[in-house]
Design an enzyme around this catalytic site. Structure first.
Site, PDB file in Angstrom:
ATOM      1  N   ARG A 148       0.827  -1.208   0.000  1.00 16.36           N
ATOM      2  CA  ARG A 148       0.000   0.000   0.000  1.00 16.36           C
ATOM      3  C   ARG A 148       0.860   1.257   0.000  1.00 16.36           C
ATOM      4  O   ARG A 148       0.543   2.235  -0.686  1.00 16.36           O
ATOM      5  CB  ARG A 148      -0.937  -0.015   1.210  1.00 16.36           C
ATOM      6  CG  ARG A 148      -2.107  -0.960   1.029  1.00 16.36           C
ATOM      7  CD  ARG A 148      -2.917  -1.139   2.294  1.00 16.36           C
ATOM      8  NE  ARG A 148      -4.109  -1.939   2.003  1.00 16.36           N
ATOM      9  CZ  ARG A 148      -4.934  -2.413   2.923  1.00 16.36           C
ATOM     10  NH1 ARG A 148      -4.700  -2.171   4.200  1.00 16.36           N
ATOM     11  NH2 ARG A 148      -5.983  -3.125   2.579  1.00 16.36           N
ATOM     12  N   TYR A 198      -6.683  -0.500  -6.477  1.00 18.03           N
ATOM     13  CA  TYR A 198      -6.069  -1.757  -6.020  1.00 18.03           C
ATOM     14  C   TYR A 198      -5.276  -1.589  -4.724  1.00 18.03           C
ATOM     15  O   TYR A 198      -5.065  -0.493  -4.249  1.00 18.03           O
ATOM     16  CB  TYR A 198      -5.266  -2.442  -7.116  1.00 18.03           C
ATOM     17  CG  TYR A 198      -4.053  -1.773  -7.714  1.00 18.03           C
ATOM     18  CD1 TYR A 198      -3.348  -0.768  -7.093  1.00 18.03           C
ATOM     19  CD2 TYR A 198      -3.584  -2.210  -8.966  1.00 18.03           C
ATOM     20  CE1 TYR A 198      -2.225  -0.212  -7.653  1.00 18.03           C
ATOM     21  CE2 TYR A 198      -2.466  -1.654  -9.546  1.00 18.03           C
ATOM     22  CZ  TYR A 198      -1.785  -0.661  -8.887  1.00 18.03           C
ATOM     23  OH  TYR A 198      -0.667  -0.111  -9.466  1.00 18.03           O
ATOM     24  N   GLU A 199      -4.921  -2.742  -4.143  1.00 23.83           N
ATOM     25  CA  GLU A 199      -4.324  -2.830  -2.800  1.00 23.83           C
ATOM     26  C   GLU A 199      -5.222  -2.187  -1.740  1.00 23.83           C
ATOM     27  O   GLU A 199      -4.745  -1.572  -0.787  1.00 23.83           O
ATOM     28  CB  GLU A 199      -2.927  -2.199  -2.781  1.00 23.83           C
ATOM     29  CG  GLU A 199      -1.926  -2.892  -3.666  1.00 23.83           C
ATOM     30  CD  GLU A 199      -1.790  -4.385  -3.388  1.00 23.83           C
ATOM     31  OE1 GLU A 199      -2.038  -4.814  -2.236  1.00 23.83           O
ATOM     32  OE2 GLU A 199      -1.449  -5.135  -4.318  1.00 23.83           O
ATOM     33  N   GLY A 200      -6.511  -2.372  -1.904  1.00 24.80           N
ATOM     34  CA  GLY A 200      -7.476  -1.807  -0.972  1.00 24.80           C
ATOM     35  C   GLY A 200      -7.967  -0.478  -1.488  1.00 24.80           C
ATOM     36  O   GLY A 200      -7.223   0.514  -1.499  1.00 24.80           O
TER      37      GLY A 200
END
Length: 600
Positions: free
Chosen positions: A298, A438-440
């Protein structure tokens, strides 16, 4: 498309004068981090980024990877560029020498990663995911797994992936259906399908190590029943070399808005007898282990926001200097380059100021990671870890949201030509658009921030940050008299800090009794946090620039004076927006949640 040049002066300024590479180099195990050596490393990294990776950016966009007979073929030149990347040892920059790494601080590695991502975002995703896999195995892998996989992952000889979601799951990982059946020899057989697997297959290395979330037969429903497994593309033989092909294959490539050069795969596990995998750590702790990968990933995605914004800014400046259109506002005859027009200047200055704030925030977070990992004083290390946990959702979400804005501004600077694919401005905008997802997704980052990072500890970690901001405010006050830049920054940082503190108090008070009200404006809270944190870093930049100018040493005066102008612009044009967000936050969810579903 205009060329890319790593912003080495800005990187060195942030590393040495704002964040403080010297104090990081003094941490245990980093005493070999010589500033002159770091400068040389950055120079060499910049050459690889500008000369090798950047020219492939357009190639990958126009000729994406293709799936042929169960193998993904990357765009022309990609495999050779990756070979040069690993021959330089770049993949192992932040990792231990015992595994073949350089042993550099995360702070320095972050600057290098900015180069890879800025030069070619699609390419940079490959080492990003590999480094995330390394992080997980370093933390929770068995000694045997570390010995087998880490040297080749650290060198980049093998690459790694992160396999989380599935067609029916999306962000709800508790809905994962991939199964893992334990075998008599202690291995597992996995069956299921994963989607959105970045660099899930390619032709740049002879093996790929997949880290896969799956559910064992006795795994309870939801995320608590998930485990993490190593599933290599080729099963290592007795010598640790790629052996038999595993039962894992790409069955499709996603056709995406951007990052075309990056193969995003649909992966099938166990279409025949089952993909052979090995449990990482303990059963039913897969989500916990996966978050080891995701936290640093992140931060890396936040860094991608800095990098693609820098690339778009460089292109906008290049175009503005060369595009002749209209007369100067002074009324002089003859055409002028559009960089002379005030509104173009406003756009370029705002892009520049935002990027410098974003870079400072991400680098400062990376320095906190080094401190948390290495400081000998446990209390200082624990405080640094609290700072990392607090800042990562902000760095990820605020930097990527701002990056999309900056890439859009690049198109605006180009005018109608920005809407034409041949200029390359549109590619940066398309590539950047995935970053808030993406990645949360950034909405999830905002919920994590207000729920887990602010409300859960009663605002304690935020209080520590506010205290550090207060220290900077006091330094600004000492120098503000007669200094218009530091005076303006002092005024706006005080106002922003006050708004952030009030918003924090409201979140802490509201979350226990009305979580929906506290959660509804969470994205606005995160934006306020980002604006103020960015202002804090810009204030430190201004103080550093003024100190260097006042010391009387041999410095680049024009560069430092430009830095002060940029600091002033951030204060007046960006940070000044922060207090206006407070009312939106404290209004809570009254309107957000007011309509029934059928009223939309």
């Amino acid at each position: 498309m205009s060329p890319y040049a790593a912003p080495l002066r800005d990187m060195r300024f942030v590393l040495n004068d704002v964040v403080g590479l010297g104090r990081i180099a003094a941490l245990p195990g980093l005493d070999g981090t010589d500033p002159d050596l770091v400068s040389q490393i950055l120079e060499e990294g910049g050459k690889l980024a500008g000369d090798v990776l950047a020219p492939l950016n357009t190639v990958g966009d126009k000729t994406p990877p293709r799936l042929e007979n169960g193998v993904v073929r990357t765009p022309e030149g990609t495999a050779d560029a990756y070979r040069q990347f690993i021959e330089g040892g770049w993949n192992g920059a932040p990792f231990e020498e015992e595994y073949g790494g350089m042993g550099l601080p995360w702070l320095v590695s972050t600057a290098l990663q900015e180069m890879w991502q800025g030069a070619n975002l699609a390419f940079g995703l490959c080492p990003l995911l590999t480094q995330a896999a390394i992080d997980a195995l370093r933390e929770v892998g068995s000694d045997e797994q570390k010995a087998l996989y880490l040297p080749k992952l650290v060198s980049g000889e093998w690459t790694g992936t992160m396999n989380l979601t599935e067609p029916q799951a999306g962000t709800d990982l508790g809905a994962i259906r991939t199964k893992a059946e334990k075998q008599a020899d202690g291995s597992y057989r996995l069956k299921g399908q994963k989607i959105y697997i970045t660099w899930g297959d390619h032709d740049c290395t002879d093996n790929i190590v997949h880290l896969v979330l799956a559910r064992s037969p006795d795994g309870i429903p939801g995320t608590k029943g998930l485990s993490l497994y190593i599933v290599p593309k080729f099963i290592p033989d007795a010598d640790g070399d790629p052996g038999a092909r595993n039962d894992v294959r790409p069955v499709g490539l996603e056709h995406k808005l951007g990052i075309h050069g990056s193969p995003t795969c649909v992966m099938a596990y166990g279409e025949d007898e089952g993909a052979v995998g090995w449990l990482v750590g303990e059963e039913n702790r897969g989500i916990e282990y996966m978050f080891i990968m995701m936290n640093n990933a992140r931060l890396a995605v936040g860094l991608q926001g800095v990098a693609i914004a820098e690339r778009a800014y460089q292109q906008a400046v290049d175009y503005a200097r060369n595009r002749v259109q209209g007369r100067a506002i002074s009324g002089s005859s003859g055409g002028v380059a559009i960089i002379n027009h005030p509104d173009v200047r406003r756009m370029l200055m705002t892009m520049k100021a935002q990027i410098e704030a974003m870079r400072g925030l991400v680098y400062d977070t990376a320095a906190a990671i080094d401190t948390a990992d290495r400081h000998s004083d446990k209390e200082i290390a624990a405080a640094a870890q609290r700072r990392v946990d607090l800042l990562i959702p902000v760095a990820k979400a605020w930097c990527t949201d701002t990056a999309v804005e900056i890439c859009s501004t690049n198109i605006q600077v180009h005018g109608g030509m920005g809407f034409i694919e041949e200029t390359g401005a549109a590619q940066h905008h398309r590539d950047a658009r995935i970053l808030p997802i993406y990645e949360g997704a950034n909405g999830v980052q905002a919920l994590d921030l207000v729920g887990r990072k602010v409300a859960r500890d009663g605002g304690a970690a935020m209080g520590e940050l506010l205290a550090d901001i207060d220290t900077t405010i006091a330094e600004l006050a000492e120098h503000a008299a007669g200094d218009t830049t530091l005076h303006a920054m002092h005024k706006q940082l005080v106002a922003g800090r006050t708004a952030l503190a009030s918003a924090t108090d409201w979140v802490v008070a509201t979350m226990p009794t009305d979580p929906a009200a506290a959660a509804s404006p969470s994205a606005v809270f995160l934006k306020l946090f980002g604006l103020v944190a960015g202002g804090w870093l810009m204030a430190r930049s201004g103080l550093a620039a003024r100190r260097l100018l006042s010391d009387g040493g041999e410095v680049d005066t024009r560069y430092l004076e430009a830095k002060l102008v940029t600091v002033r612009h951030y204060a007046d044009h960006v940070l000044a927006q922060a207090p206006s967000l407070l009312d939106t936050i404290t209004a809570g969810g009254e309107t957000v949640m007011a309509l029934a579903e059928d009223q939309f």
